[in-house]
Design an enzyme around this catalytic site. Structure first.
Site, short mmCIF file in Angstrom:
data_model
loop_
_atom_site.label_atom_id
_atom_site.label_comp_id
_atom_site.label_asym_id
_atom_site.label_seq_id
_atom_site.Cartn_x
_atom_site.Cartn_y
_atom_site.Cartn_z
N CYS A 81 -9.30 0.78 3.70
CA CYS A 81 -10.33 0.42 2.73
C CYS A 81 -9.74 0.60 1.33
O CYS A 81 -8.62 1.10 1.17
CB CYS A 81 -11.59 1.25 2.91
SG CYS A 81 -11.41 3.01 2.53
N HIS A 100 -2.98 2.79 -0.99
CA HIS A 100 -4.19 2.73 -0.17
C HIS A 100 -4.85 4.10 -0.12
O HIS A 100 -4.28 5.11 -0.58
CB HIS A 100 -3.88 2.21 1.24
CG HIS A 100 -2.93 3.06 2.02
ND1 HIS A 100 -2.11 2.57 3.02
CD2 HIS A 100 -2.65 4.39 1.97
CE1 HIS A 100 -1.39 3.53 3.53
NE2 HIS A 100 -1.70 4.65 2.92
N ASN A 119 1.21 4.86 -1.83
CA ASN A 119 1.38 3.61 -1.09
C ASN A 119 0.32 2.57 -1.46
O ASN A 119 0.30 1.48 -0.90
CB ASN A 119 1.34 3.87 0.41
CG ASN A 119 2.65 4.45 0.92
OD1 ASN A 119 3.69 4.28 0.31
ND2 ASN A 119 2.58 5.14 2.05
#
Length: 358
Positions: A308, A273, A271
């Protein structure tokens, strides 16, 4: 009655004796076989036959002795069953064998291994329902066209017993709608061979627009699919009184400061991330050493608040929760992961762990 290994040994001796009587072992010569007289060629071939026959008999004898050895427990291992949809396609079930690199020094799985297995089975469930796509993680084609993915906002895992290396676990998963913006996924974990219940888990997911990186409403078409493939009546892994309990904030300064973590490129998932399980491992770095090695993690609740990216430096903080555990020896901790840029810190993950005496 003689055992197979003795019979094979007798056959080996008789065969060697018979072959040696027919022709003595030839001496090696530097000339090629084709240049020798026919008699020499025949003798050479017989010597080759002796060696081949001897090696074959020796292998059979070794194999027979191995099967009789009391230390050889089995010649095959049971294979995990493949994933399949059940109960009118409302439940997905899959089995996995615990591998050596998924356990700790005690040969038991870690909570990270469990979380990875839950994520894997959830993804395979999506593939079983609407096929594989080239974008995102177990994403429906309707979602791909609208640049949408499911992102976890909360995961709660409770383990009554951890599987060990070589065990086969059976994981059952299903989902249901949870309001206008969210969906819920549940899991049940069992020992596939004994049927013993090992653990359970629940999670909350929201739609995120990949282009805008913002929460989006679940499309009506997707909501209809969720309703069609959800158990009816709904099945909850946890009672409502034990689910979605608010996690207290971490008061600063924290009692424990874990090592600074740096998000690596290899932590990025399909995805785009940092994978959910990576945060779990980071948070556990703030568990006191004596608790980590002398207690067992019974439950972990994780709230995902922000993401993050690779290269970010992440601070890992934790504190014990002061409470009366009625002499059970239970210990609880609150954990926080945050990213600080130019003195401004943003909370990424908040978690609570519950530990029981091992």
């Amino acid at each position: 009655m003689r055992c197979p290994s003795n019979i094979l040994q007798s056959q080996l001796t008789n065969s060697l004796h018979s072959l040696h009587k027919q022709s003595p072992s030839p001496r090696c010569k530097s000339s090629n076989v084709k240049d020798r007289p026919n008699v020499a060629h025949i003798r050479t071939q017989k010597a080759v036959d002796v060696r081949c026959h001897t090696a074959a008999l020796e292998r059979e004898a070794i194999r027979a002795e191995a099967l009789e050895d009391e230390h050889v427990s089995r010649d095959t291992l049971p294979a995990p069953s493949p994933g399949k949809l059940q109960h009118n396609a409302t439940v997905f079930v899959e089995e996995h064998r615990i591998r050596a690199y998924e356990v700790g020094p005690d040969q038991k799985t870690t909570i990270s291994t469990v979380a990875n297995l839950l994520q894997e089975v959830a993804g395979n469930h999506g593939v079983a329902l609407w096929g594989r796509t080239e974008e995102g993680f177990a994403t429906d084609p309707v979602m791909v066209a609208m640049h949408l993915i499911f992102a976890a906002t909360r995961i709660q895992i409770e383990m009554s017993k951890y599987p060990k290396w070589g065990d086969i676990v059976r994981i059952e998963t299903y989902f249901s709608a949870d309001g206008r913006l969210a969906a819920r996924r549940e899991w049940s974990i069992q020992n596939a061979l004994t049927g013993e219940r090992l653990g359970r888990a629940t999670s909350t997911w929201v739609m995120v627009n990949l282009q805008k990186r913002k929460v989006a409403k679940i499309p009506d078409e997707m909501r209809q699919k969720l309703a069609r493939f959800a158990p009816d009546p709904p099945r909850d892994a946890f009672d409502k009184s034990d689910h979605k309990l608010k996690l207290p904030g971490l008061e600063l300064p924290a009692e424990i400061e874990g090592p600074m973590q740096v998000a690596r490129r290899s932590d990025v998932d399909m995805n785009g991330h940092i994978n959910n399980v990576t945060y779990i491992a980071w948070a556990l770095e703030t568990v006191p050493r004596d608790v980590y090695y002398n207690y067992e993690l019974q439950q972990m609740e994780i709230d995902y608040k922000a993401e993050c990216h690779s290269g970010d430096a992440i601070e890992s903080l934790g504190s014990s929760i002061k409470e009366d555990t009625n002499g059970t020896g239970i210990r609880r901790y609150i954990h926080m992961l945050q990213r600080c840029d130019d003195g401004v810190c943003r909370e990424l993950v908040r978690a609570r762990t519950t530990w029981r005496p091992a």
